[in-house]
Design a protein around this motif. Structure first.
Motif, PDB file in Angstrom:
ATOM      1  N   GLN A   6     -38.621 -56.960  50.074  1.00 51.05           N
ATOM      2  CA  GLN A   6     -38.894 -56.999  51.514  1.00 51.05           C
ATOM      3  C   GLN A   6     -40.172 -57.799  51.732  1.00 51.05           C
ATOM      4  O   GLN A   6     -41.214 -57.451  51.204  1.00 51.05           O
ATOM      5  CB  GLN A   6     -39.088 -55.576  52.052  1.00 51.05           C
ATOM      6  CG  GLN A   6     -37.876 -54.678  51.830  1.00 51.05           C
ATOM      7  CD  GLN A   6     -38.109 -53.265  52.354  1.00 51.05           C
ATOM      8  OE1 GLN A   6     -39.098 -52.630  52.010  1.00 51.05           O
ATOM      9  NE2 GLN A   6     -37.206 -52.784  53.188  1.00 51.05           N
ATOM     10  N   PRO A  36     -38.116 -50.566  46.561  1.00 52.81           N
ATOM     11  CA  PRO A  36     -38.589 -51.773  47.249  1.00 52.81           C
ATOM     12  C   PRO A  36     -39.736 -52.481  46.538  1.00 52.81           C
ATOM     13  O   PRO A  36     -40.635 -51.846  46.011  1.00 52.81           O
ATOM     14  CB  PRO A  36     -39.070 -51.263  48.611  1.00 52.81           C
ATOM     15  CG  PRO A  36     -38.738 -49.821  48.669  1.00 52.81           C
ATOM     16  CD  PRO A  36     -38.548 -49.348  47.261  1.00 52.81           C
ATOM     17  N   VAL A  38     -42.408 -55.113  47.843  1.00 51.47           N
ATOM     18  CA  VAL A  38     -42.826 -55.562  49.164  1.00 51.47           C
ATOM     19  C   VAL A  38     -43.796 -56.732  49.034  1.00 51.47           C
ATOM     20  O   VAL A  38     -44.863 -56.593  48.442  1.00 51.47           O
ATOM     21  CB  VAL A  38     -43.500 -54.392  49.927  1.00 51.47           C
ATOM     22  CG1 VAL A  38     -43.933 -54.855  51.318  1.00 51.47           C
ATOM     23  CG2 VAL A  38     -42.567 -53.194  50.019  1.00 51.47           C
ATOM     24  N   ASP A 175     -35.066 -59.507  51.870  1.00 46.37           N
ATOM     25  CA  ASP A 175     -35.165 -59.334  53.317  1.00 46.37           C
ATOM     26  C   ASP A 175     -36.477 -59.919  53.818  1.00 46.37           C
ATOM     27  O   ASP A 175     -37.546 -59.483  53.426  1.00 46.37           O
ATOM     28  CB  ASP A 175     -35.084 -57.848  53.680  1.00 46.37           C
ATOM     29  CG  ASP A 175     -33.718 -57.257  53.360  1.00 46.37           C
ATOM     30  OD1 ASP A 175     -32.792 -58.048  53.047  1.00 46.37           O
ATOM     31  OD2 ASP A 175     -33.571 -56.026  53.412  1.00 46.37           O
ATOM     32  N   TYR A 177     -38.807 -60.236  56.809  1.00 46.78           N
ATOM     33  CA  TYR A 177     -39.107 -59.664  58.126  1.00 46.78           C
ATOM     34  C   TYR A 177     -40.123 -60.537  58.840  1.00 46.78           C
ATOM     35  O   TYR A 177     -41.129 -60.936  58.258  1.00 46.78           O
ATOM     36  CB  TYR A 177     -39.667 -58.248  57.960  1.00 46.78           C
ATOM     37  CG  TYR A 177     -38.616 -57.237  57.597  1.00 46.78           C
ATOM     38  CD1 TYR A 177     -37.918 -56.547  58.587  1.00 46.78           C
ATOM     39  CD2 TYR A 177     -38.294 -56.984  56.267  1.00 46.78           C
ATOM     40  CE1 TYR A 177     -36.936 -55.623  58.262  1.00 46.78           C
ATOM     41  CE2 TYR A 177     -37.318 -56.064  55.926  1.00 46.78           C
ATOM     42  CZ  TYR A 177     -36.638 -55.385  56.933  1.00 46.78           C
ATOM     43  OH  TYR A 177     -35.675 -54.482  56.603  1.00 46.78           O
TER      44      TYR A 177
END
Ligand code: ADP
Ligand code: MG
Length: 408
Positions: A6, A36, A38, A175, A177
């Motif tokens: 992420q 995750p 990050v 992902d 964001y």
């Protein structure tokens, strides 16, 4: 392990409230059974206190030759700050979290300070921390050389970090964001009724990104594409499903191609370029002359784009910033040169362009109806580019968006 990468951009990490939203997205992933990883950018944008550009202003003007190695050390600080703050926020939600720098995360790069390339990823430390139940926060945009020197990855570097980790960890998804709800048919700052695309192919988003859509860096797309790791572009601030980047259609059998669904996926634009037209009519050896021109630009580290070699001229563009330098070089070589400053490149991108007749005709019609002069054009099987005066850029993007019915 179900690994999920992420990545959160600078605006997503700018305030306590936004970091709380980021932490809840991460927390949700943990509760869904994901591990995750990050990746964070520096907090905020240029002008904000902890943004990378702000750090750079602190050393600007002190000495004309800023040491590149030290500059990279400085530029790597922003992500260390945002990463530390995010780890604290995650801990406040009761999650186990640890921060790793690019080097600690195993991102090994070449020695090209300021624009380093990742040569390999050694994910052992990340895997060990994930196995211990930690959320691993990794500082984006940076790596380390074989000799332990800290490097940065250049523009869009955090996207590249996310993709490289996604591939190295064989993540289920990468992902990204950000502050928009997905990849849109044009930059929403220019086209009010730009629409979000549910799915795009790696190729389409790569082209859009290369042609100026800054929502994701093209290098990041290329890396994810190599191993077919799905990329999702989503908003930190809404529950919208976002855009899925893949070769497959999500609702159909694996392997179904989505490229035939539409002709044009979106419109991209790159402002601030200068067009050069160098007359080569008198050249006794045309090929040698062409070669000399491009060699001279390369030697001066000027990157050229939109190249068109014609029987009596050579055309190309450079960014406005280096235009004066290019003019000087060509003058020294005694070339007759026409220069058109302040141009913009506007591109229509779509995997469906190939073999569909009339796309170029529609493009020319839309632009001439809108009173936009085309200075140059080129095309490939997924993209048609036109060069226009920058004052016409917004009109051109909007006219094309309408012409190809991207608003409905
Ligand atoms: P981050 O800081 O999260 O990396 P960026 O500023 O790099 O965010 O990218 C997001 C921005 O990209 C959006 O705010 C939007 O203005 C811009 N953008 C340009 N073209 C597009 C497009 N086709 N779709 C979505 N966003 C776009
Ligand atoms: Mg970005």
């Amino acid at each position: 392990m179900h690994i999920l990468v992420q990545k959160f951009g600078g605006t997503s990490l700018a305030t306590d409230e936004r970091r709380a939203q980021v932490a809840s997205i991460v927390s949700e992933a943990v509760h869904e059974g994901y591990s995750p990883v990050v990746v964070v950018s520096a907090i905020g944008r240029s002008g904000d206190p902890y943004a990378t550009d702000t750090f750079l202003t602190m050393v600007k003007g002190i000495h004309p030759d800023l040491p590149k190695r030290e500059l990279d050390l400085l530029m790597s600080c922003g992500e260390v700050i945002s990463g530390t703050v995010l780890v604290s926020t995650l801990k406040s939600l009761g999650l186990k979290a640890v921060l790793l720098t690019g080097g600690q995360a195993g991102i090994i790069t070449n020695n090209d300070f300021g624009d380093a390339r990742i040569v390999r990823v050694e994910p052992a430390e990340i895997l060990e921390q994930l196995a211990g139940g930690y959320v691993v926060v990794v500082t984006g945009f940076q790596g380390v050389t074989e000799n332990g020197q800290i490097t940065t990855l250049g523009r869009g570097g955090s996207d590249t970090t996310a993709s490289a980790l996604g591939v190295a960890l064989n993540a289920e998804s990468i992902d990204i964001y950000t502050d928009v709800e997905g990849i849109m048919t044009a930059d929403p700052r220019i086209v009010e009724d730009a629409r979000i695309l549910d799915t795009v192919t790696y190729n389409e988003i790569c082209q859009l990104a290369y042609q100026g859509a800054k929502v994701i860096h093209p290098r990041a797309v290329e890396i994810a594409m190599q191993r077919n790791i799905p990329l999702r572009i989503k908003s930190t601030f809404s529950k919208a499903p976002g855009t899925l980047v893949t070769n497959m259609h999500p609702d159909r059998e694996v392997g179904t191609d989505i490229t035939t669904d539409r002709i044009i996926a979106g419109i991209a634009h790159t402002p601030n370029v200068t067009q050069f037209k160098i007359m080569t009519t008198d050249a006794s050896n045309k090929q040698l002359t062409d070669k000399r021109i491009f060699k001279a630009m390369a030697l001066a580290d000027i990157s050229v784009d939109f190249i068109s070699v014609q029987p009596e001229a050579v055309l190309y563009t450079v960014s406005d910033e280096v235009a004066a330098k290019a003019v000087q070089i060509l003058q020294n070589m005694d070339f007759e040169t026409e220069v058109v400053p302040s141009c913009a490149k506007v591109s229509i991108v779509g995997a469906g362009i190939a073999g569909v007749p009339g796309v170029m005709a529609d493009m020319v019609e839309a632009l001439s109806d809108a009173g936009v002069t085309i200075l140059q054009s080129a095309d490939s099987h997924t993209t048609i580019w036109v060069l226009v005066h920058q004052r016409d850029m917004v009109t051109a993007v909007q006219a094309l968006h309408k012409k190809f019915n991207l608003d409905i």
